[in-house]
Design a protein around this motif. Structure first.
Motif, PDB file in Angstrom:
ATOM      1  N   PRO A   4       0.810  -1.226   0.000  1.00 15.00           N
ATOM      2  CA  PRO A   4       0.000   0.000   0.000  1.00 15.00           C
ATOM      3  C   PRO A   4       0.842   1.275   0.000  1.00 15.00           C
ATOM      4  O   PRO A   4       0.472   2.257  -0.650  1.00 15.00           O
ATOM      5  CB  PRO A   4      -0.817  -0.116   1.295  1.00 15.00           C
ATOM      6  N   LEU A   5       1.961   1.270   0.683  1.00  6.54           N
ATOM      7  CA  LEU A   5       2.830   2.441   0.712  1.00  6.54           C
ATOM      8  C   LEU A   5       3.429   2.694  -0.668  1.00  6.54           C
ATOM      9  O   LEU A   5       3.457   3.834  -1.148  1.00  6.54           O
ATOM     10  CB  LEU A   5       3.933   2.274   1.756  1.00  6.54           C
ATOM     11  N   GLU A   7       2.148   1.797  -3.495  1.00  3.46           N
ATOM     12  CA  GLU A   7       1.057   2.253  -4.364  1.00  3.46           C
ATOM     13  C   GLU A   7       0.712   3.714  -4.102  1.00  3.46           C
ATOM     14  O   GLU A   7       0.427   4.473  -5.022  1.00  3.46           O
ATOM     15  CB  GLU A   7      -0.186   1.369  -4.203  1.00  3.46           C
ATOM     16  N   ALA A   8       0.735   4.133  -2.830  1.00  6.33           N
ATOM     17  CA  ALA A   8       0.446   5.535  -2.503  1.00  6.33           C
ATOM     18  C   ALA A   8       1.516   6.448  -3.099  1.00  6.33           C
ATOM     19  O   ALA A   8       1.191   7.509  -3.658  1.00  6.33           O
ATOM     20  CB  ALA A   8       0.360   5.708  -0.988  1.00  6.33           C
ATOM     21  N   LEU A   9       2.784   6.054  -2.988  1.00  9.32           N
ATOM     22  CA  LEU A   9       3.857   6.859  -3.579  1.00  9.32           C
ATOM     23  C   LEU A   9       3.740   6.891  -5.099  1.00  9.32           C
ATOM     24  O   LEU A   9       3.951   7.933  -5.727  1.00  9.32           O
ATOM     25  CB  LEU A   9       5.222   6.330  -3.140  1.00  9.32           C
ATOM     26  N   THR A  11       0.986   6.640  -6.859  1.00 12.33           N
ATOM     27  CA  THR A  11      -0.150   7.496  -7.183  1.00 12.33           C
ATOM     28  C   THR A  11       0.230   8.968  -7.061  1.00 12.33           C
ATOM     29  O   THR A  11      -0.107   9.788  -7.920  1.00 12.33           O
ATOM     30  CB  THR A  11      -1.348   7.174  -6.271  1.00 12.33           C
ATOM     31  N   LEU A  12       0.951   9.309  -5.999  1.00  6.42           N
ATOM     32  CA  LEU A  12       1.407  10.683  -5.819  1.00  6.42           C
ATOM     33  C   LEU A  12       2.348  11.084  -6.952  1.00  6.42           C
ATOM     34  O   LEU A  12       2.197  12.142  -7.553  1.00  6.42           O
ATOM     35  CB  LEU A  12       2.107  10.837  -4.471  1.00  6.42           C
ATOM     36  N   ALA A  30       7.569   3.678  -7.066  1.00  8.63           N
ATOM     37  CA  ALA A  30       7.661   4.410  -5.796  1.00  8.63           C
ATOM     38  C   ALA A  30       9.016   5.088  -5.667  1.00  8.63           C
ATOM     39  O   ALA A  30       9.092   6.243  -5.218  1.00  8.63           O
ATOM     40  CB  ALA A  30       7.425   3.456  -4.625  1.00  8.63           C
ATOM     41  N   TYR A  50       3.123   9.396   6.857  1.00  3.92           N
ATOM     42  CA  TYR A  50       2.981   7.938   6.829  1.00  3.92           C
ATOM     43  C   TYR A  50       2.165   7.560   8.062  1.00  3.92           C
ATOM     44  O   TYR A  50       2.642   7.656   9.189  1.00  3.92           O
ATOM     45  CB  TYR A  50       4.357   7.270   6.868  1.00  3.92           C
TER      46      TYR A  50
END
Length: 113
Positions: A4-5, A7-9, A11-12, A30, A50
């Motif tokens: 998930p981390l 994927e979040a990076l 996406t950002l 990422a 985070y």
């Protein structure tokens, strides 16, 4: 889990480099996103948050090396040598946004957070 981390990076980073969203390797995407953050944050550093990190190892590879500061919320207590601890109670999203904006010196209304 790092998934998930990463994927979040990704996406950002894809906000600035849309090709990151299509990459097959989320870890590489990422890493490239952190590179974008480092470059864009030269003039005005970013703040990455985070939230609810389980262990230091979960974020250690994904902390910004430049261009950003990071806040890590966690219940893990042993961050010796890795981060400075600040004890806080659980905050509602509105209170947390107001607190961060105040600490950052922002004049944005809390409704924008």
């Amino acid at each position: 889990s790092e998934g998930p981390l990463q994927e979040a990076l990704r996406t950002l980073g894809a906000v600035f480099e849309p090709a990151l969203a299509e990459m097959d390797d989320p870890a590489e995407a990422a890493r490239l996103a952190l590179g974008i953050i480092a470059k864009l944050g030269e003039a005005k550093p970013w703040l990455l948050i985070y939230d609810n990190v389980e262990t230091p190892e979960a974020v250690q590879s994904w902390l910004p090396s430049a261009g950003a500061h990071a806040i890590i919320s966690t219940r893990w207590r042993d961050w010796e040598g890795l981060a400075a601890a600040v004890e806080v109670d659980v905050l509602t999203p509105g209170v947390a946004s107001s607190y961060l904006l105040k600490r950052a010196g922002s004049r944005w209304p809390t409704a924008c957070a």
